[in-house]
Write a protein that holds these residues in place. Structure first.
Motif, PDB file in Angstrom:
ATOM      1  N   MET A   1     -56.562  83.715  -2.778  1.00 57.52           N
ATOM      2  CA  MET A   1     -56.555  82.299  -2.516  1.00 57.52           C
ATOM      3  C   MET A   1     -55.259  81.726  -3.063  1.00 57.52           C
ATOM      4  O   MET A   1     -54.769  82.138  -4.104  1.00 57.52           O
ATOM      5  CB  MET A   1     -57.763  81.639  -3.191  1.00 57.52           C
ATOM      6  CG  MET A   1     -57.793  80.156  -2.978  1.00 57.52           C
ATOM      7  SD  MET A   1     -59.292  79.369  -3.557  1.00 57.52           S
ATOM      8  CE  MET A   1     -60.399  79.874  -2.281  1.00 57.52           C
ATOM      9  N   ASN A   2     -54.738  80.761  -2.406  1.00 60.57           N
ATOM     10  CA  ASN A   2     -53.499  80.117  -2.828  1.00 60.57           C
ATOM     11  C   ASN A   2     -53.793  78.804  -3.529  1.00 60.57           C
ATOM     12  O   ASN A   2     -54.795  78.142  -3.252  1.00 60.57           O
ATOM     13  CB  ASN A   2     -52.594  79.842  -1.616  1.00 60.57           C
ATOM     14  CG  ASN A   2     -52.037  81.115  -1.056  1.00 60.57           C
ATOM     15  OD1 ASN A   2     -51.711  82.035  -1.790  1.00 60.57           O
ATOM     16  ND2 ASN A   2     -51.936  81.180   0.260  1.00 60.57           N
ATOM     17  N   LEU A   3     -52.877  78.417  -4.421  1.00 62.31           N
ATOM     18  CA  LEU A   3     -52.989  77.178  -5.168  1.00 62.31           C
ATOM     19  C   LEU A   3     -51.622  76.511  -5.149  1.00 62.31           C
ATOM     20  O   LEU A   3     -50.605  77.167  -5.383  1.00 62.31           O
ATOM     21  CB  LEU A   3     -53.402  77.474  -6.622  1.00 62.31           C
ATOM     22  CG  LEU A   3     -53.354  76.327  -7.618  1.00 62.31           C
ATOM     23  CD1 LEU A   3     -54.436  75.302  -7.291  1.00 62.31           C
ATOM     24  CD2 LEU A   3     -53.548  76.867  -9.023  1.00 62.31           C
TER      25      LEU A   3
END
Length: 75
Positions: A1-3
């Motif tokens: 997942m990207n942030l």
């Protein structure tokens, strides 16, 4: 997942330099921090605590005698 986060330019620059000095990346440092912050390393901490407690309760057979260098390196 990207942030996606917003960080001051100077802070990010210094973080990148420090990460390079430590042979890592800002991404790896943040990942480790978030893992710890989320409590996902508590198992390891608990295990180390148990090991230290066990070592304190351990009874050795040396009966108060101190090891000498010669005893330790006896052949």
């Amino acid at each position: 997942m990207n942030l996606t986060i917003t960080v001051d330019e100077e802070v990010l620059k210094r973080a990148r330099i420090r990460a390079i000095e430590q042979n890592t990346s800002v991404n790896a440092v943040l990942r480790a921090f978030l893992t710890s912050y989320a409590g996902l390393r508590t198992g390891r901490r608990r295990a180390v605590g148990k090991l230290l407690k066990l070592s304190e309760q351990s009874v050795s057979a040396r009966e108060g005698k101190a090891w000498t260098r010669d005893n330790l390196h006896e052949r």
